[in-house]
Design a protein around this motif. Structure first.
Motif, PDB file in Angstrom:
ATOM      1  N   GLN A  69       0.810  -1.254  -0.030  1.00 40.24           N
ATOM      2  CA  GLN A  69      -0.153   0.167  -0.033  1.00 40.24           C
ATOM      3  C   GLN A  69       0.748   1.285   0.067  1.00 40.24           C
ATOM      4  O   GLN A  69       1.660   1.423   0.813  1.00 40.24           O
ATOM      5  CB  GLN A  69      -0.645   0.033   1.231  1.00 40.24           C
ATOM      6  N   ALA A  70       0.550   2.088  -0.910  1.00 37.28           N
ATOM      7  CA  ALA A  70       1.319   3.409  -1.009  1.00 37.28           C
ATOM      8  C   ALA A  70       0.861   4.501   0.021  1.00 37.28           C
ATOM      9  O   ALA A  70       1.722   5.080   0.642  1.00 37.28           O
ATOM     10  CB  ALA A  70       1.375   3.943  -2.284  1.00 37.28           C
ATOM     11  N   TRP A  71      -0.561   4.547   0.213  1.00 34.95           N
ATOM     12  CA  TRP A  71      -1.320   5.325   1.382  1.00 34.95           C
ATOM     13  C   TRP A  71      -2.660   5.038   1.140  1.00 34.95           C
ATOM     14  O   TRP A  71      -3.155   4.311   0.258  1.00 34.95           O
ATOM     15  CB  TRP A  71      -0.858   7.039   0.849  1.00 34.95           C
ATOM     16  N   THR A  72      -3.160   5.559   2.196  1.00 30.74           N
ATOM     17  CA  THR A  72      -4.823   5.486   2.472  1.00 30.74           C
ATOM     18  C   THR A  72      -5.067   6.789   3.116  1.00 30.74           C
ATOM     19  O   THR A  72      -4.192   7.354   4.021  1.00 30.74           O
ATOM     20  CB  THR A  72      -5.048   4.470   3.269  1.00 30.74           C
ATOM     21  N   LYS A  73      -6.120   7.319   2.555  1.00 27.18           N
ATOM     22  CA  LYS A  73      -6.711   8.715   3.228  1.00 27.18           C
ATOM     23  C   LYS A  73      -8.078   8.844   2.936  1.00 27.18           C
ATOM     24  O   LYS A  73      -8.723   8.318   2.079  1.00 27.18           O
ATOM     25  CB  LYS A  73      -5.739   9.826   2.380  1.00 27.18           C
ATOM     26  N   SER A  74      -8.590   9.637   3.891  1.00 28.46           N
ATOM     27  CA  SER A  74     -10.025  10.063   3.955  1.00 28.46           C
ATOM     28  C   SER A  74     -10.101  11.529   3.268  1.00 28.46           C
ATOM     29  O   SER A  74      -8.984  12.213   3.575  1.00 28.46           O
ATOM     30  CB  SER A  74     -10.625  10.053   5.273  1.00 28.46           C
ATOM     31  N   PHE A  75     -10.961  11.708   2.184  1.00 27.00           N
ATOM     32  CA  PHE A  75     -11.097  13.079   1.498  1.00 27.00           C
ATOM     33  C   PHE A  75     -12.407  13.489   1.844  1.00 27.00           C
ATOM     34  O   PHE A  75     -13.347  12.817   2.031  1.00 27.00           O
ATOM     35  CB  PHE A  75     -10.929  12.944   0.231  1.00 27.00           C
ATOM     36  N   THR A  76     -12.549  14.831   1.767  1.00 31.80           N
ATOM     37  CA  THR A  76     -13.656  15.543   1.965  1.00 31.80           C
ATOM     38  C   THR A  76     -13.751  16.581   0.916  1.00 31.80           C
ATOM     39  O   THR A  76     -12.873  17.435   0.795  1.00 31.80           O
ATOM     40  CB  THR A  76     -13.776  16.359   3.488  1.00 31.80           C
ATOM     41  N   ALA A  77     -14.883  16.495   0.340  1.00 32.08           N
ATOM     42  CA  ALA A  77     -15.064  17.904  -0.791  1.00 32.08           C
ATOM     43  C   ALA A  77     -16.413  18.332  -0.737  1.00 32.08           C
ATOM     44  O   ALA A  77     -17.392  17.807  -0.224  1.00 32.08           O
ATOM     45  CB  ALA A  77     -14.573  17.172  -2.020  1.00 32.08           C
ATOM     46  N   THR A  78     -16.709  19.687  -0.837  1.00 27.01           N
ATOM     47  CA  THR A  78     -17.779  20.200  -0.718  1.00 27.01           C
ATOM     48  C   THR A  78     -18.146  20.873  -2.256  1.00 27.01           C
ATOM     49  O   THR A  78     -17.310  21.419  -2.993  1.00 27.01           O
ATOM     50  CB  THR A  78     -17.837  21.276   0.165  1.00 27.01           C
ATOM     51  N   GLY A  79     -19.356  21.286  -2.280  1.00 29.53           N
ATOM     52  CA  GLY A  79     -20.071  21.939  -3.408  1.00 29.53           C
ATOM     53  C   GLY A  79     -21.342  22.804  -2.853  1.00 29.53           C
ATOM     54  O   GLY A  79     -21.849  22.332  -1.847  1.00 29.53           O
ATOM     55  N   ASN A  80     -21.373  24.047  -3.329  1.00 30.32           N
ATOM     56  CA  ASN A  80     -22.339  24.833  -2.848  1.00 30.32           C
ATOM     57  C   ASN A  80     -23.465  24.979  -4.044  1.00 30.32           C
ATOM     58  O   ASN A  80     -23.174  24.762  -5.249  1.00 30.32           O
ATOM     59  CB  ASN A  80     -21.880  26.221  -2.756  1.00 30.32           C
ATOM     60  N   TYR A  81     -24.677  25.221  -3.494  1.00 27.97           N
ATOM     61  CA  TYR A  81     -25.753  25.546  -4.532  1.00 27.97           C
ATOM     62  C   TYR A  81     -26.983  26.187  -3.983  1.00 27.97           C
ATOM     63  O   TYR A  81     -26.967  26.531  -2.712  1.00 27.97           O
ATOM     64  CB  TYR A  81     -26.320  24.308  -5.030  1.00 27.97           C
ATOM     65  N   ALA A  82     -27.841  26.805  -4.754  1.00 31.82           N
ATOM     66  CA  ALA A  82     -29.065  27.495  -4.384  1.00 31.82           C
ATOM     67  C   ALA A  82     -29.996  26.685  -4.033  1.00 31.82           C
ATOM     68  O   ALA A  82     -30.360  25.631  -4.808  1.00 31.82           O
ATOM     69  CB  ALA A  82     -29.356  28.607  -5.480  1.00 31.82           C
ATOM     70  N   PRO A  83     -30.676  26.915  -2.768  1.00 28.64           N
ATOM     71  CA  PRO A  83     -32.014  25.860  -2.529  1.00 28.64           C
ATOM     72  C   PRO A  83     -33.170  25.986  -3.387  1.00 28.64           C
ATOM     73  O   PRO A  83     -33.848  25.094  -3.465  1.00 28.64           O
ATOM     74  CB  PRO A  83     -32.388  26.561  -1.016  1.00 28.64           C
ATOM     75  N   SER A  84     -33.220  27.154  -4.153  1.00 23.94           N
ATOM     76  CA  SER A  84     -34.472  27.494  -5.025  1.00 23.94           C
ATOM     77  C   SER A  84     -34.357  26.394  -6.325  1.00 23.94           C
ATOM     78  O   SER A  84     -35.390  26.333  -6.950  1.00 23.94           O
ATOM     79  CB  SER A  84     -34.301  28.769  -5.757  1.00 23.94           C
ATOM     80  N   GLY A  85     -33.286  26.244  -6.639  1.00 25.77           N
ATOM     81  CA  GLY A  85     -33.162  25.168  -7.929  1.00 25.77           C
ATOM     82  C   GLY A  85     -33.621  23.478  -7.720  1.00 25.77           C
ATOM     83  O   GLY A  85     -33.534  22.950  -8.676  1.00 25.77           O
ATOM     84  N   GLY A  86     -33.913  23.136  -6.358  1.00 25.74           N
ATOM     85  CA  GLY A  86     -34.387  21.893  -6.252  1.00 25.74           C
ATOM     86  C   GLY A  86     -33.219  20.791  -6.489  1.00 25.74           C
ATOM     87  O   GLY A  86     -31.985  21.099  -6.402  1.00 25.74           O
ATOM     88  N   GLY A 121     -11.826  14.710  -7.098  1.00 30.16           N
ATOM     89  CA  GLY A 121     -10.804  14.489  -8.242  1.00 30.16           C
ATOM     90  C   GLY A 121      -9.451  15.050  -8.156  1.00 30.16           C
ATOM     91  O   GLY A 121      -8.547  14.526  -8.254  1.00 30.16           O
ATOM     92  N   ASP A 122      -9.510  16.308  -7.887  1.00 34.75           N
ATOM     93  CA  ASP A 122      -8.211  17.066  -8.148  1.00 34.75           C
ATOM     94  C   ASP A 122      -7.394  16.817  -6.905  1.00 34.75           C
ATOM     95  O   ASP A 122      -6.287  16.831  -6.698  1.00 34.75           O
ATOM     96  CB  ASP A 122      -8.603  18.529  -7.692  1.00 34.75           C
ATOM     97  N   ASP A 123      -8.300  16.532  -5.465  1.00 34.03           N
ATOM     98  CA  ASP A 123      -7.484  16.282  -4.397  1.00 34.03           C
ATOM     99  C   ASP A 123      -6.664  14.765  -4.339  1.00 34.03           C
ATOM    100  O   ASP A 123      -5.627  14.630  -4.022  1.00 34.03           O
ATOM    101  CB  ASP A 123      -8.379  16.321  -3.342  1.00 34.03           C
ATOM    102  N   VAL A 124      -7.449  13.830  -4.853  1.00 30.94           N
ATOM    103  CA  VAL A 124      -7.035  12.443  -5.176  1.00 30.94           C
ATOM    104  C   VAL A 124      -5.663  12.548  -6.113  1.00 30.94           C
ATOM    105  O   VAL A 124      -4.745  11.823  -5.891  1.00 30.94           O
ATOM    106  CB  VAL A 124      -8.079  11.548  -5.539  1.00 30.94           C
ATOM    107  N   LEU A 125      -5.972  13.237  -7.206  1.00 30.61           N
ATOM    108  CA  LEU A 125      -4.881  13.376  -8.335  1.00 30.61           C
ATOM    109  C   LEU A 125      -3.661  14.001  -7.586  1.00 30.61           C
ATOM    110  O   LEU A 125      -2.535  13.411  -7.760  1.00 30.61           O
ATOM    111  CB  LEU A 125      -5.277  14.303  -9.332  1.00 30.61           C
ATOM    112  N   LEU A 126      -3.756  14.905  -7.046  1.00 24.33           N
ATOM    113  CA  LEU A 126      -2.490  15.605  -6.178  1.00 24.33           C
ATOM    114  C   LEU A 126      -1.769  14.732  -5.153  1.00 24.33           C
ATOM    115  O   LEU A 126      -0.607  14.616  -5.138  1.00 24.33           O
ATOM    116  CB  LEU A 126      -3.128  16.912  -5.474  1.00 24.33           C
TER     117      LEU A 126
END
Length: 181
Positions: free
Chosen positions: A137-154, A170-175
């Motif tokens: 195993q080279a590494w194991t890691k937990s990742f957290t990523a967020t996205g924002n959105y407007a509530p009006s769009g359902g 994807g960016d974090d895992v690649l890095l």
């Protein structure tokens, strides 16, 4: 003679700026030709990467989530081009991942009163990179990523927030793969 000196003095600030810009450009080109930021830190025996379908333990209720994340990762690695995409049997390394949780509809901005004007979706994943060549195993890691959105769009707006989180993941895992082994 004084006229020549005055003429020279009027052009001196512009000449200084021009020389400064040229110096910066020469340094940037020299630096870029000496160093490479993509693929410079992976071990030399890493030539290809297998990206099997992510597992989904999130209970988020979106059937195509596994495919979206895996497809996004494949696109990121193809665009980077440090490691070729390969199959599990022949790849130098294998990236395995599990979507552990998704938290949706978290208010991050409030408009007048108590109404949320922006919501956030948080994607949690556990990822392991296994070096097939060295059988470890080279590494194991937990990742957290967020996205924002407007509530009006359902749901369609929430899907945009999910796509933002997937892109960030994807960016974090690649890095991590290219730099933190």
């Amino acid at each position: 003679k004084i006229t020549r000196i005055r003429t020279l003095m009027t052009y001196l600030p512009a000449l200084k700026k021009t020389l400064y810009v040229c110096l910066v450009a020469v340094c940037a080109v020299s630096f870029d030709s000496c160093y490479s930021f993509t693929g410079a830190s992976v071990p030399p025996h890493w030539k290809s990467i297998a990206l099997p379908l992510f597992d989904d333990e999130s209970n988020f209720g979106q059937p195509a989530l596994r495919e979206k994340i895996t497809s996004s990762l494949i696109g990121k690695f193809q665009q980077d081009n440090t490691l070729a995409i390969g199959d599990r049997a022949t790849a130098s390394v294998e990236l395995k991942g599990t979507i552990t949780a998704i938290e949706a509809d978290q208010p991050i901005a409030v408009a007048q009163g108590t109404q949320a004007s922006r919501l956030q979706l948080t994607l949690h994943a556990s990822v392991t990179l296994y070096d097939n060549s060295l059988k470890k195993q080279a590494w194991t890691k937990s990742f957290t990523a967020t996205g924002n959105y407007a509530p009006s769009g359902g749901f369609s707006e929430r899907d945009l927030g999910l796509q933002q989180a997937i892109d960030k993941l994807g960016d974090d895992v690649l890095l991590e793969t290219l730099s933190a082994w």
